[in-house]
Design a protein around this motif. Structure first.
Motif, mmCIF file in Angstrom:
data_model
loop_
_atom_site.group_PDB
_atom_site.id
_atom_site.type_symbol
_atom_site.label_atom_id
_atom_site.label_comp_id
_atom_site.label_asym_id
_atom_site.label_seq_id
_atom_site.Cartn_x
_atom_site.Cartn_y
_atom_site.Cartn_z
ATOM 1 N N ASN A 308 -21.062 -19.895 -27.927
ATOM 2 C CA ASN A 308 -22.116 -20.111 -26.929
ATOM 3 C C ASN A 308 -23.480 -20.083 -27.630
ATOM 4 O O ASN A 308 -23.560 -19.853 -28.844
ATOM 5 C CB ASN A 308 -21.998 -19.088 -25.781
ATOM 6 N N PRO A 335 -23.522 -6.333 -25.674
ATOM 7 C CA PRO A 335 -22.678 -5.486 -24.843
ATOM 8 C C PRO A 335 -21.207 -5.875 -25.011
ATOM 9 O O PRO A 335 -20.924 -6.975 -25.494
ATOM 10 C CB PRO A 335 -23.162 -5.789 -23.424
ATOM 11 N N GLY A 337 -17.765 -7.413 -24.804
ATOM 12 C CA GLY A 337 -17.276 -8.661 -24.217
ATOM 13 C C GLY A 337 -18.187 -9.845 -24.449
ATOM 14 O O GLY A 337 -17.895 -10.946 -23.985
ATOM 15 N N THR A 338 -19.291 -9.679 -25.194
ATOM 16 C CA THR A 338 -20.202 -10.810 -25.403
ATOM 17 C C THR A 338 -19.760 -11.662 -26.590
ATOM 18 O O THR A 338 -20.470 -12.581 -26.984
ATOM 19 C CB THR A 338 -21.652 -10.325 -25.627
ATOM 20 N N GLY A 339 -18.614 -11.323 -27.164
ATOM 21 C CA GLY A 339 -18.056 -12.190 -28.202
ATOM 22 C C GLY A 339 -18.513 -11.857 -29.605
ATOM 23 O O GLY A 339 -18.640 -12.744 -30.447
ATOM 24 N N LYS A 340 -18.714 -10.577 -29.893
ATOM 25 C CA LYS A 340 -19.087 -10.185 -31.261
ATOM 26 C C LYS A 340 -17.909 -10.494 -32.205
ATOM 27 O O LYS A 340 -18.086 -11.132 -33.228
ATOM 28 C CB LYS A 340 -19.437 -8.688 -31.318
ATOM 29 N N THR A 341 -16.707 -10.036 -31.790
ATOM 30 C CA THR A 341 -15.531 -10.250 -32.636
ATOM 31 C C THR A 341 -15.280 -11.752 -32.806
ATOM 32 O O THR A 341 -14.945 -12.219 -33.900
ATOM 33 C CB THR A 341 -14.298 -9.585 -31.991
ATOM 34 N N TYR A 342 -15.460 -12.488 -31.732
ATOM 35 C CA TYR A 342 -15.278 -13.944 -31.760
ATOM 36 C C TYR A 342 -16.202 -14.555 -32.810
ATOM 37 O O TYR A 342 -15.794 -15.410 -33.604
ATOM 38 C CB TYR A 342 -15.614 -14.464 -30.362
ATOM 39 N N MET A 480 -18.602 -12.860 -22.328
ATOM 40 C CA MET A 480 -17.564 -13.896 -22.344
ATOM 41 C C MET A 480 -16.250 -13.359 -21.790
ATOM 42 O O MET A 480 -15.412 -14.121 -21.337
ATOM 43 C CB MET A 480 -17.341 -14.401 -23.774
ATOM 44 N N ARG A 483 -16.599 -13.801 -18.080
ATOM 45 C CA ARG A 483 -17.472 -14.927 -17.750
ATOM 46 C C ARG A 483 -17.119 -15.572 -16.422
ATOM 47 O O ARG A 483 -17.927 -16.246 -15.809
ATOM 48 C CB ARG A 483 -17.475 -15.968 -18.869
#
Ligand SMILES: Nc1ncnc2c1ncn2[C@@H]1O[C@H](COP(=O)(O)OP(=O)(O)OP(=O)(O)O)[C@@H](O)[C@H]1O
Length: 753
Positions: A308, A335, A337-342, A480, A483
């Motif tokens: 994103n 925060p 679930g915002t896709g850090k790992t992604y 995410m 979402r």
């Protein structure tokens, strides 16, 4: 001869003052304190002096007599079970009784133990519920009696001595052998048995890993004998032309074992094993070869296109720095679930595609397994477990690891907010030294990530000033994970930032659709049902299991929930008992339940979800990983990996001695030999950090007690409708709805805002 040795020390002033005998003693050792208590609580006593028939009462009895009501009682009555071998009990008889009369007297054949058996024989209810609480101590030197005591402590509802000696329908010749067959004694050849059980499953690759796990963790004796017996089973899957000699095959096996051993800093030469004959010595250190051979998944490469806007911008900034060979320290803040790992996965895939070495690390094992090639930062960089302000990592300048660090283009450290400041300082000092550049982290590009809203490091008696310091901040804002439920995502942010309106003592209202109302203890069953509906229809369904979990703040509640659920779970129960190092009484050690250690009594069922304890094989993704139990044998647990890069792989686990760490606060080090697993229907909130759990239940028998816990719990979920919350003490007088406490240290959040 008369001397003063018969005179009790006394104080004449007290004697005259109170007109009675008073014994004054100075208590200077633990023994005399006990002695004193014995006197104070001894109860009524009586003594016949020469002229007076004296009697005294103790303080509690005096109170009882004065106030005339019951001031103490013990319920249920606690009696210690007397223990004796068959027909070896004490018998009292009159001196004029004959032996024959004594022998035929039925009453003399009854003891507390035999009557315990009789009750179990006659009363099925008793068999289910009657457990032995206290039993007289027996020293191991007393042989069979000691083993009888172990059996009595573990076998429920025994009906006779013979019943105790019968295991699996076979009568064992001694109590010792019965205890051994029950798995209550560590057999002399438990390691061989473990390999034997594993070899019957015929999974050579899993057997090779098991062999290495045993070499590294179980300190086996007679390694060469084990090798001779089991190497044929370990090469069953090798395909070689039949004209090649046995030596070539054996050599390949030795090489494969060595590859597995190297990650534990061991070598095949450290063990009594045949030596490899044709070792190809590579100019490149093994650990660099390993990094370069990490596979790049197609999914991660595709993720680069799917980032994103925030992720894309962070990705470009980092890649730009790498390409220009500039050095920078980043902090990816977002925060849950915002896709850090992604984002990390996309970065790793891209850099590795370009031939760069990037070291992927995380503070916890479970977060490390989500990153390809991920290791915990502590094990990767050999950071001391409890670093202080002057610690350094134990990496020598000439080591292969130092060469790897020098070659690495960047380092990713996820969940950095969970590590102690001293760990980063130790790493900084070490990097400056081995890279020989006096810049932060030796001038390496460091990509830290985490979320200050989530759980911070556990520092015993720590203060807020112990928190970690962030670097240059790259922000991710869009949740995410949830979402598809924007309302839920906004609610999570408000909880994380401490912005959700509070009532009274930091209490926030839980959205109604997420609440499972608390009525009584039975509400827990309804709650479990909502998270794991129709459990019995999904016995072998790995995706059903991996998508669900109940999370709660404390280990005690995790154990309670897991026990409840394993009882609901269909299938035959397998119970394994640990062997605990015996410094104090075995019952006390066995009763100790510590987060990082498996329980003394481990109950598993086939297909039940379990969690690995400890970092057994980080490279293979075995650290804190969730597994599915494939079956447990006396010396072996067979499991399938559920998550991360090795998902769907089979793994064999032996019993491993695990030690308590200082932080658990025991006054001694406990070593427990047990399968390194625990049931994982339920997890602690801290353990769940970093995981997406589409169907999550949050159980709050008490409100959360530390910063970010509620936020971490709630943000595991993906939507309001699939996140369930059960709060036991959730009502507030005069307020409608269910409330729970949200602990947020706002001053910590200032770093990220
Ligand atoms: N750009 C994206 N496109 C599609 N899915 C994404 C994207 N970014 C993240 N996701 C998905 O959102 C979910 C949460 O992402 P991720 O686990 O990376 O978040 P996180 O910030 O690391 O969370 P936490 O802090 O809780 O560990 C995952 O299922 C991930 O696959």
């Amino acid at each position: 001869m008369v001397d003063n040795s018969w005179v009790i020390p006394y104080n004449p002033w007290l004697l005259l003052r109170y007109d009675c005998h008073i014994n004054v003693e100075i208590c200077a050792s633990i023994k005399s304190v006990k002695y004193l208590y014995k006197y104070v609580y001894k109860g009524p006593d009586r003594v016949a002096l020469e002229f007076v028939d004296a009697r005294w009462v103790c303080a509690p009895e005096a109170l009882w007599r004065i106030f005339k009501f019951v001031i103490n009682r013990i319920y249920p009555t606690v009696e210690r079970l007397q223990i004796h071998l068959p027909n070896m009990h004490q018998v009292r008889f009159q001196s004029d009784q004959t032996i024959t009369n004594i022998l035929i007297d039925e009453r003399l054949n009854k003891t507390m133990l035999t009557e315990f058996f009789t009750l179990n024989r006659n009363d099925t209810e008793a068999r289910r519920y009657l457990v032995i609480g206290r039993i007289y101590t027996v020293s191991p030197a007393e042989g069979e009696k000691f083993y009888l005591r172990i059996l009595l402590n573990h076998v429920r509802g025994a009906t006779s001595f013979l019943n105790l000696m019968t295991v699996g329908g076979i009568l064992q010749p001694t109590f010792k052998e019965a205890a051994e067959q029950q798995g209550l004694l560590e057999g002399d050849d438990s390691i061989r048995q473990c390999l034997l059980e594993a070899s019957t499953i015929r999974m050579p690759s899993a057997l090779r890993r098991l062999f290495v796990t045993i070499l590294v963790y179980c300190e086996p004796v007679g390694v060469r004998t084990l090798w001779d017996e089991f190497y044929p089973c370990m090469i069953e899957d090798y395909v070689f032309p039949s004209n090649l000699g046995c030596n070539v095959v054996v050599n390949r096996l030795l090489r494969d074992l060595n590859t597995l051993l190297v990650q534990f800093n061991k070598n095949i030469k450290d063990f009594d094993l045949p030596q490899m004959t044709t070792e190809v010595v590579s100019a490149m250190p093994r650990c660099i070869e390993d990094e370069l051979s990490i596979g790049i998944s197609q999914e991660d490469l595709l993720a680069i296109e799917r980032l994103n806007d925030d992720q894309k911008s962070a990705f470009n900034i980092i890649m730009d720095t790498i390409e220009r060979c500039q050095n920078s320290i980043f902090f990816v803040d977002g925060p849950g679930g915002t896709g850090k790992t992604y984002l990390y996965r996309a970065l790793l895939a891209n850099m590795r595609r370009l031939g760069h070495i990037v070291l992927a690390t995380a503070t916890s094992g479970i977060a490390a397994t989500i990153l390809p090639g991920g290791r915990t930062a502590h094990s990767r960089f050999k950071i001391p477990l409890s670093p202080d302000s002057s610690s350094t990592c134990s990496i020598s300048k000439q080591s292969d690891l130092a060469k790897l660090i020098q070659k690495a283009k960047a380092i990713i450290w996820d969940e950095a907010t969970m590590a102690h400041r001293h760990a980063f300082e130790a790493l900084d000092r070490t990097f400056r030294d081995i890279i020989d550049v006096d810049l932060p982290f030796g001038g390496k590009t460091m990509i830290f990530g985490g979320d200050f809203r989530q759980v911070l490091p556990v520092i015993p008696k720590g203060t807020k000033s112990n928190r970690s310091e962030p670097g240059v901040i790259l922000k991710l804002r869009q949740n995410m994970r949830s979402r598809n439920d924007q309302q839920f995502s906004q609610f999570l942010l408000r909880v994380g930032d401490g912005e959700e309106p509070v009532v009274g003592d930091d209490m926030i209202r839980v959205p109604e659709c997420m609440v499972i109302p608390w009525e009584n203890e039975l509400s827990i069953n309804e709650f479990i049902y909502q998270v794991f509906p129709n459990l019995e229809d999904h016995i072998n369904d790995a995706s059903y299991m991996v998508e669900r979990a109940v999370i709660t703040p404390t280990n005690e509640d995790v154990d309670m929930l897991n026990e409840k659920m394993i009882n609901m779970f269909p299938g035959e129960e397998e119970t394994m008992y640990s062997f605990d190092s015996e410094f104090v009484s075995p019952e006390f050690l066995n009763s100790i339940c510590i987060g990082g250690l498996p329980p003394h009594k481990l109950t598993l069922k086939r297909s039940a979800p379990i969690m690995l304890l400890g970092n057994i094989d980080p490279k293979f993704g075995l650290c804190g990983t969730r597994l599915l139990c494939g079956g447990s044998y006396q010396n072996l647990t067979d499991a399938e990996i559920l998550t991360a890069q090795s998902a769907r792989s089979r793994v064999f686990l032996p019993c491993i001695p695990l030690k308590t760490i200082e932080i658990v606060g025991l006054p001694f080090e406990l070593t427990r030999k047990q399968f390194p697993v625990k049931l994982s229907f339920a997890l602690t909130i801290n353990k769940s950090q970093g995981q997406t759990i589409p169907h999550v239940g949050i159980f709050l028998p008490d409100h959360v007690f530390s910063h970010g816990q509620l936020y971490v719990g709630l943000s595991r979920g993906v939507s309001k409708s699939t996140t369930k919350v059960l709060v036991k003490k959730g009502s507030i007088t005069g307020q409608e709805g269910v409330f729970t406490r949200n602990v947020v240290y706002k001053e910590v959040l200032l770093h990220s805002n």
